[in-house]
Design an enzyme around this catalytic site. Structure first.
Site, PDB file in Angstrom:
ATOM      1  N   GLU A 197       0.962  -1.395   0.021  1.00 53.02           N
ATOM      2  CA  GLU A 197       0.177   0.061  -0.091  1.00 53.02           C
ATOM      3  C   GLU A 197       0.851   1.221  -0.119  1.00 53.02           C
ATOM      4  OE1 GLU A 197      -3.123  -0.261   3.078  1.00 53.02           O
ATOM      5  OE2 GLU A 197      -3.894  -2.158   2.349  1.00 53.02           O
ATOM      6  N   GLU A 198       2.155   1.390  -0.665  1.00 56.29           N
ATOM      7  CA  GLU A 198       2.903   2.351  -1.010  1.00 56.29           C
ATOM      8  C   GLU A 198       3.363   2.087  -2.339  1.00 56.29           C
ATOM      9  OE1 GLU A 198       3.443   4.966   0.732  1.00 56.29           O
ATOM     10  OE2 GLU A 198       5.337   5.870   0.080  1.00 56.29           O
TER      11      GLU A 198
END
Ligand code: NAG
Ligand code: NAG
Length: 276
Positions: free
Chosen positions: A167-168
């Protein structure tokens, strides 16, 4: 028999007709302290343990990765690390999962922050990380398994695979492809899985797993259709078809897709799927 992908496609365009052969995965670990064996007794097909959220290069003097299972673990960490070993709700009854044929997966990633920092800065680090997870959480191998956080004595806990929930948006996602390749090498053709949980946004800045999905073959993909009103299941932007089109041009053109929805009624984008 139609593939799962076709069933889910049909379901998506036919008002969610319950598909008998559709499978269910649940994420486990971040809420409460429920017993893993009990979760495996609810009829699900997969339970994904979440999360390994710190890469070894950010894991302190031990060089171990770190994890977080909320109230499922007590504060027992290996020295110089945030790697937990005292997790009775996970370790007490995990054998039930094997008896019921429920596949256990260990998820790497989750919300990215200074305390949950899973950057991978090189291919060498990616290989070390993959090897550590395999020997610590995969099948017991006395030649390599110096650290086994979920073993209790001779009871050797093992997962059936690993999940990536990145999630980056990392500038260089190459090491994650190396990570997946190294896990596959360790699997040596055995019955293990690598899955992915991309968030649903399909714009460049929010589509974090772009190069990972384009560079690595996954066995299953559960797209997170929640937390993001622009593409979630209830706010009109549900973009499942866009995902099909995109994945057709990647190594994942045949990968079964799951529709990821939050089980909590208060989560953003949740759908009430209870039968009347
Ligand atoms: C994560 O760790 C790297 C160094 O490994 C650092 O450069 C980066 O700023 C960290 N990110 C966050 C959000 O703390
Ligand atoms: C959902 O939110 C309502 C209102 O804030 C609260 O009363 C309820 O307990 C919440 N339910 C869950 C499952 O968190």
């Amino acid at each position: 028999m139609p593939s799962l992908r076709n069933i889910l496609l049909a379901a998506a365009s036919a008002a969610l007709v319950a598909a008998k052969s559709a499978q269910v995965n649940v994420y486990y670990g971040q809420r409460g302290n429920d017993d893993l064996g009990a979760v495996c007794s609810t009829g699900v097909d997969y339970v994904t343990l979440a999360f390994v959220d710190v890469s070894p290069e950010n894991g302190g003097s031990s060089g171990y990765p770190g994890d977080n299972f909320a109230d499922h673990c007590y504060a027992g960490y290996y020295p110089g690390s945030s790697l937990l070993y005292d997790c009775p709700p996970i370790t007490n009854n995990w054998q039930v999962c094997k008896e019921k044929g429920v596949k256990l997966l260990l998820s790497v990633g989750g919300v990215f922050s200074s305390g949950s920092n899973y950057t991978l800065s090189s291919d060498a680090n990616a290989i070390d990380f993959a090897n550590f997870l395999w020997y610590a959480f995969g099948p017991y191998d006395p030649a390599h398994s110096e650290v086994r956080p979920f073993d209790i004595g001779d009871s050797h806990f093992f997962v059936d695979g690993f999940d990536l929930d990145i999630e980056e948006k990392f500038a260089n996602q190459g090491p994650w492809n190396t990570f997946v390749a190294q896990l596959r090498t360790n699997f040596a053709g055995g019955d293990f899985l690598i899955t992915a949980a991309p968030q649903c946004p399909y714009s460049d800045s929010s589509f974090e797993m772009t190069d990972i999905l384009a560079g690595s073959k996954f066995d299953l993909i559960w797209i997170q259709f929640y937390n993001n009103p622009v593409c979630d299941g209830i706010n009109g932007g549900f973009n499942f078809d866009r995902w099909i089109t995109y994945l057709d041009g990647t190594p994942n053109s045949k990968t079964p897709l799951f529709i990821g929805l939050p089980a909590s009624v208060n989560a953003s984008g949740s759908a009430d799927c209870r039968q009347p």
